[in-house]
Write a protein that holds these residues in place. Structure first.
Motif, PDB file in Angstrom:
ATOM      1  N   ALA A   1       0.894  -1.205  -0.145  1.00 39.92           N
ATOM      2  CA  ALA A   1       0.041   0.012  -0.145  1.00 39.92           C
ATOM      3  C   ALA A   1       0.903   1.303   0.003  1.00 39.92           C
ATOM      4  N   GLU A   2       1.964   1.032   0.678  1.00 37.83           N
ATOM      5  CA  GLU A   2       3.056   2.281   0.592  1.00 37.83           C
ATOM      6  C   GLU A   2       3.787   2.325  -0.627  1.00 37.83           C
TER       7      GLU A   2
ATOM      8  N   TRP B   1       0.142   1.166  -6.292  1.00 37.55           N
ATOM      9  CA  TRP B   1      -0.857  -0.175  -5.768  1.00 37.55           C
ATOM     10  C   TRP B   1      -1.644   0.484  -4.575  1.00 37.55           C
ATOM     11  N   HIS B   2      -2.703   0.080  -4.994  1.00 36.32           N
ATOM     12  CA  HIS B   2      -3.954   0.424  -3.946  1.00 36.32           C
ATOM     13  C   HIS B   2      -4.781  -0.973  -3.898  1.00 36.32           C
ATOM     14  N   TRP B   3      -5.151  -1.498  -2.790  1.00 39.53           N
ATOM     15  CA  TRP B   3      -5.864  -2.754  -2.523  1.00 39.53           C
ATOM     16  C   TRP B   3      -7.246  -2.524  -3.397  1.00 39.53           C
ATOM     17  N   ASP B   4      -8.085  -1.212  -3.050  1.00 38.36           N
ATOM     18  CA  ASP B   4      -9.239  -1.131  -3.528  1.00 38.36           C
ATOM     19  C   ASP B   4      -9.142  -1.297  -4.890  1.00 38.36           C
ATOM     20  N   THR B   5      -8.407  -0.639  -5.624  1.00 36.61           N
ATOM     21  CA  THR B   5      -8.282  -0.484  -7.125  1.00 36.61           C
ATOM     22  C   THR B   5      -8.087  -1.983  -7.614  1.00 36.61           C
TER      23      THR B   5
END
Ligand code: FAD
Length: 530
Positions: free
Chosen positions: A216-217, A221-225
């Motif tokens: 996430a950092e 990279w974003h989990w939701d996307t």
């Protein structure tokens, strides 16, 4: 109402049936009553058995076949005529363990039915797996055995194939050195392999939390996307801080896959579940090699920076030293020129002084031109833990030669910092160099570096077990040209420069008040500098 109640009610009704009831209806009702009282005609049962898709045979109590249906012929290859009079054992391949038959007959003797798998041989000798149910049928003192079986060879082969594949995949995944875990859409870990569990033991916590946190950092990279778009991803490099200062570098990839729900609820309305297979290969060795190369390059850069800084200070000093005499000569020349205007004499001396001033100015401009120029550095995103590790590796030879113990305590996951990497490296190198100098000759020599997140700030403490800074000098140590190191080659510009670098990042650099043993410099940097 029970069938018996219905039957007697119908019987009573027919006994006093209305006279005008149509004969056809009366006949139908009488047939129905007949059926209820006598039960289904025997022929219905015979047809049902004959038409059954299951191979059915009826045997006497010794297993001699009395009857076999059409499906029996299809499954075994034997016609009913060929088997009637033979023993059921004619189907045996002689490869079913005897214990199975003993159990089978044991059940039948107790007048209980038996179900199980037998390995049978067809008429042509080919083998098949039979799923068999044998039930005793007792008519008075006569006992018959009703045998029902079907060929489940394909089902067995399929089950075996699936279970072989499952075992193969599981053992390959389990033995794989790649850290592997299966997640559902709620980030719950469903399956893990040996490498994952070994990492958990090393970390002392659930690795997936740390991995997802690090991902996430990572920019982009974003989990939701990733979840919403079901986007596969690969080669995201993250570093996990292990207890005792070690670091594990992982190269992470993720693949989404869908699995149909096998429960009967979704037989006609298929339902899919989505999972993420996350694989992280350990690239720590490669990373260490890269780091060693980078550390050498960094060491060279820092040495060059020090040289440039030293050169700048030397040239500035030379300009300062030269400027004084030139100013004096210029003043003398001005004086002489005013007097000469009145008398018109000393022209040779004036010429000589003018030439001296011109030569001096010329030397100043040559020195100014020789001043090394450093291009301004751009702000970029980086991980402060990594930057500090770089600086520590550059300082390692000095730390070792001075016998200093390093207590490196990074916060495992830090948000990315936007800043000037080179400048911040110089800052921390300066603080570490100062700490090393301060501990020289001390009995206890320990350098402690910690990182932490405090609200929107990153906090770095660089602490030593040196003599500390007296209260009276707490503010003065940051002044330019101030130094407590008498006769030291440094000019006392180190902490002034360090504070200037921190200011460029809208942060603060201070001494921690009342630090118990030694001295602790605290650097606070905003995560989003203005
Ligand atoms: P067997 O000597 O016939 O039997 C092995 C063991 O079974 C013996 O040690 C004995 O303890 C026990 N046993 C055998 N007959 C009897 C008996 N009459 N009373 C008590 N115990 C007994 N076998 C198959 O392999 N495939 C089939 O599809 C199959 N279908 C059957 C259907 C029915 C309705 C019945 C009643 C039996 C069926 N059998 C089937 C069992 C079969 O009768 C044989 O017992 C078996 O095939 C073993 O035969 P065998 O010659 O190897 O040994």
């Amino acid at each position: 109402m029970t069938p018996r109640d219905a039957s007697s009610a119908l019987s009573e009704f027919l006994a006093a049936a209305p006279r005008d009831m149509p004969p056809a209806v009366l006949a139908a009702l009488r047939d129905s009553l007949d059926l209820q009282q006598k039960g289904l005609p025997a022929q219905v049962f015979v047809e049902a058995v004959e038409q059954s898709a299951v191979a059915i045979s009826i045997a006497d109590r010794r297993g001699k076949i009395l009857y076999a249906n059409q499906a029996f012929h299809q499954v075994t290859g034997y016609t009913p005529q060929e088997v009637v009079g033979q023993n059921e054992s004619m189907l045996s391949s002689k490869r079913t363990p005897n214990l199975v038959y003993q159990t089978l007959w044991g059940r039948l003797e107790q007048r209980k039915s038996w179900s199980g798998l037998l390995l049978n041989a067809r008429k042509d000798g080919s083998l098949y797996v039979a799923e068999v149910t044998i039930a005793p049928v007792i008519l008075g003192d006569q006992v018959f055995y009703l045998g029902m079986h079907r060929d489940v060879t394909q089902v067995h082969q399929l089950q075996q194939k699936v279970s072989n594949q499952k075992a193969l995949i599981e053992s390959v995944v389990e033995a794989s050195p790649i850290v592997t875990a299966l997640l559902d859409e709620q980030k719950q870990v469903i399956l893990t392999n040996g490498a994952y569990r070994r990492l958990a033991a090393e970390l002392g916590q659930e690795p997936m939390n740390a991995i997802l946190h690090c991902l996430a950092e990572t920019p982009g990279w974003h989990w939701d996307t990733v979840r919403a778009t079901r986007r596969n991803f690969e080669h995201y490099e993250i570093s996990l801080a292990l207890p005792r200062g070690a670091t594990r570098w992982l190269n992470c990839s993720g693949v989404w896959f869908h699995q149909g729900d096998a429960t009967p609820d979704y037989f006609f309305e298929p339902q899919q579940h989505t999972y993420l297979l996350l694989a992280a290969s350990d690239v720590t060795t490669l990373k260490r090699q890269q780091e060693a190369v980078a550390t050498n390059a960094l060491r060279a850069t820092l040495v060059e920076q020090e040289m440039v800084q030293g050169l700048q200070e030397t040239i500035e000093g030379a300009i300062y030293q030269l400027q004084g005499p030139i100013n004096l000569i210029q003043a003398a020349l001005n004086l002489l020129e005013r007097r000469s205007d009145e008398s018109g004499s000393n022209s040779a001396l004036r010429l000589a002084l003018r030439q001296a001033v011109d030569a001096g100015q010329n030397a100043l401009s040559v020195l100014s031109d020789a001043m090394p120029q450093v291009p301004p550095e751009h702000f970029t995103a980086f991980n402060l833990n990594e930057l500090l590790r770089d600086v520590l590796s550059v300082a390692t030879p000095r730390l070792l030669s001075e016998g200093i113990e390093v207590d490196w305590q990074p916060t495992p996951v830090l948000p990315a910092l936007i800043g000037r990497g080179q400048r911040l490296r110089s800052l921390f190198k300066q603080l570490i160099d100062n700490a090393i100098d301060a501990m020289r000759g001390r009995r206890r020599r320990e350098l402690r570096i910690t990182t932490a997140v405090d609200g929107g700030h990153l906090v770095v403490d660089v602490a030593d077990t040196g003599p500390g800074v007296p209260d009276a000098l707490r503010l003065r140590v940051f002044e330019p040209f101030f130094t407590t190191k008498s006769g030291h080659r440094q000019s006392g510009m180190g902490l002034a420069m360090a504070r200037e670098i921190v200011n460029e990042h809208s942060g603060t650099l201070d001494l921690v008040a009342d630090y118990p043993s030694g001295c602790c410099f605290r650097v606070v940097l905003p995560l989003k500098p203005l």
